[in-house]
Scaffold this active site. Structure first.
Site, PDB file in Angstrom:
ATOM      1  N   ASP A   1      64.899  46.043  31.323  1.00 21.35           N
ATOM      2  CA  ASP A   1      66.412  46.347  31.175  1.00 21.35           C
ATOM      3  C   ASP A   1      66.967  46.221  29.518  1.00 21.35           C
ATOM      4  OD1 ASP A   1      65.714  43.788  31.631  1.00 21.35           O
ATOM      5  OD2 ASP A   1      67.619  43.076  31.416  1.00 21.35           O
ATOM      6  N   GLU A   2      67.840  46.796  29.446  1.00 19.65           N
ATOM      7  CA  GLU A   2      68.637  46.378  27.933  1.00 19.65           C
ATOM      8  C   GLU A   2      67.820  46.476  26.706  1.00 19.65           C
ATOM      9  OE1 GLU A   2      72.400  43.594  29.647  1.00 19.65           O
ATOM     10  OE2 GLU A   2      70.393  42.641  29.157  1.00 19.65           O
TER      11      GLU A   2
END
Ligand code: TNX
Length: 525
Positions: free
Chosen positions: A337-338
């Site tokens: 993620d991210e």
């Protein structure tokens, strides 16, 4: 005239609702969910109006010789002994069923197709729990616990009577994966805290605990071939405390404790972003070869492993090999993620390579929904938290999706603007918001057959101890558990809140410091 008649029918309705509320969870003939206080609501309940009474002579008999069967019986006895003060001996029998006792049996011919399904037949004479697997029996045991008065959860002997309503419950889960995630990186939580969380989720028939073991602020699992990860990378946390980590022995202890409760541990090493703790521990993992400083703030998206360096994959291989070797469950979570500090082409290269590494150690990949922007390996699962489009990309690649939509299922989101802990970047999530959704219709184009299940993550930037964890988790967790277990057409907020209200006493008996939402008519006795 018309007016009066309308008033009359409204009064009749109110009286009706009151009667329903009075009989719910108590004795009374008839059937239906409103008569039982079980969370998650079973698929089918029919009550006879009679009762089974426990006595000091009640024993728990297992029919059959399996070790696991005895384990489940032992677990039930352990849960019921402290408050009843009864000996509840666990014994083995062939096939004879005598009055006054509880019987647990594995039955290949059980009507229940699911491994976690069970059938519970309670009469004035005895209690018979059958399932295809010990796992199914374990889920059924939670139902028995919940049918007893709340004080059964206290640790000192209480006055009886100990009776449970007679009837038949046939039950099985809607989704195979029902779990929680605990972020032990932003703040570290010790083995006992994790064990307590495991106990609490097992009461609601959840079967998965995902541990977020690494992030920018801390590396929490000992990796013998890269010791600085924990020595240095595990030495602090958000706010600058001393952090901590699990030795491999401690991690194995958690896995074993979970396994005894039929809960799968899913380890997560978040990569290629969220890796500052590793980048601070080993200079060579950085593209510029310079070690980063430890980080104790709460920003995201600033760190990345170096996707083009060979040593990165040596590192990832070692970490996955060691951790997969300690993990009997089928899944390995690679985060993903991210990764805002990773160029997209590097991200794709990295995630595709890492999926192969996970596969080479016999595990199935789970990753946050961003991984669906790469080519998914067969079997990989995308965990939908943020972008429906990513979830659709996953389904387009024939992958399954695990549902953790931040606006509904994030347990670190505040209940409202007055909640002391938590964040609200996704939403304020009141108890009804956390309950009132159906994964099978939330994202058009993703139906039940594409959904592995539901998971409620608890990120720990703002929670620092078990009390705070429990305040954020309860009372939303039972609702998420019910979404995963109970068919959508058997769920209704207005009926659920009455059942949840009765669990307030159970939370109290278990010492849970819960958020007393005004939306729930708590019954505190
Ligand atoms: C986003 S959710 C993150 C986490 C944060 C969380 C805080 C996700 C996959 N990434 O790094 O802790 O928000 O709510």
């Amino acid at each position: 005239m018309l007016h009066t008649r309308k008033n009359l029918s409204i009064s009749a309705l109110i009286v009706g609702i009151m009667i329903l509320a009075m009989v719910s969870c108590k004795k009374g003939p008839g059937s239906g969910l409103s008569k039982s206080c079980i969370i998650p609501a079973p698929v089918s309940v029919s009550l006879t109006g009679d009762f089974f009474r426990f006595s000091p002579k009640t024993d728990i008999f297992v029919i059959g010789e399996s070790v696991e069967l005895k384990q489940v019986a032992g677990y039930l006895a352990e849960k019921l002994r402290p408050a009843t003060g009864f000996p509840l001996a666990v014994k083995q029998v062939d096939n004879t069923v005598n009055p006054g006792h509880i019987y647990l049996a594995l039955s290949g011919s059980s009507a229940n197709p699911s491994n976690e399904g069970y059938e519970l037949v309670i009469s004035r004479k005895n209690v018979q729990l059958t399932a295809k697997t010990a796992e199914g029996l374990f889920r059924g045991v939670q139902t028995i616990r919940q049918l007893l008065p709340a004080k059964i959860e206290l640790s000192e002997v209480q006055e009886g009577p100990w009776k449970i309503p007679a009837g038949t419950i046939t039950d099985q889960p809607e989704y195979p994966y029902r779990g929680v995630m605990l972020d032990v990186s932003r703040h570290f939580f010790n083995v006992n805290d994790v064990k307590r969380y495991i106990d609490l989720i097992s009461y609601y028939k959840m079967n998965a605990m995902h541990l977020h073991l690494s992030d920018d602020q801390g590396w929490r699992i000992e990796i013998k071939s890269w010791p600085e990860l924990t020595i240095h990378g595990g030495s602090t946390q958000v706010g600058g405390g001393t952090g901590g980590f699990y030795t491999q022995e401690q991690y194995s202890e958690i896995v074993k404790y979970a396994k005894e409760r039929w809960i799968t541990i899913i380890p997560e090493i978040d990569m290629p972003g969220h890796t500052n703790a590793a980048l601070a521990s080993y200079a060579e993992l950085n593209c510029d070869g310079k070690a980063r400083n430890l980080y104790t703030g709460t920003n995201v998206g600033f760190s990345t492993l170096c996707a083009k360096k060979k040593v990165t994959y040596k590192f990832v291989d070692d970490v996955i090999r060691e951790l997969a070797g300690l993990t009997p469950g089928p899944y390995f979570h690679i985060g993903g993620d991210e990764s805002h500090a990773t160029k997209h082409e590097d991200y794709v290269l990295f995630v595709e390579k890492v999926q192969d590494i996970v596969k080479s150690y016999g595990k199935t990949v789970i990753g946050w929904d961003e991984i669906a922007t790469t080519k998914l390996a067969a079997g990989s699962v995308a965990q939908y938290w943020d972008r429906a489009n990513n979830a659709l990309l996953a389904v387009g690649q024939d992958a399954k999706v695990l549902f953790s939509p931040a606006k509904k299922a994030y347990l670190d989101m505040q209940y409202d603007s007055t909640t002391k802990y938590g964040l609200h970047w996704a939403a304020y999530i009141e108890v009804d918001d956390a309950y009132n959704w159906n994964p099978a219709v939330l994202v058009p184009g993703i139906g039940k057959d594409k959904i592995l299940g539901v998971e409620a993550p608890l990120w720990s930037e703002t929670v620092t101890n078990m009390d705070e964890i429990e305040y954020m988790v309860f009372p939303r967790l039972p609702g998420i558990a019910e979404i995963g277990w109970t068919p959508a057409d058997k769920r209704d907020w207005n009926e659920y809140r009455e059942r949840l209200a009765r669990h307030g006493e159970r939370f109290a008996a278990m010492g849970i410091d819960f958020y007393p939402s005004k939306l729930v008519p708590w019954i505190n006795k």
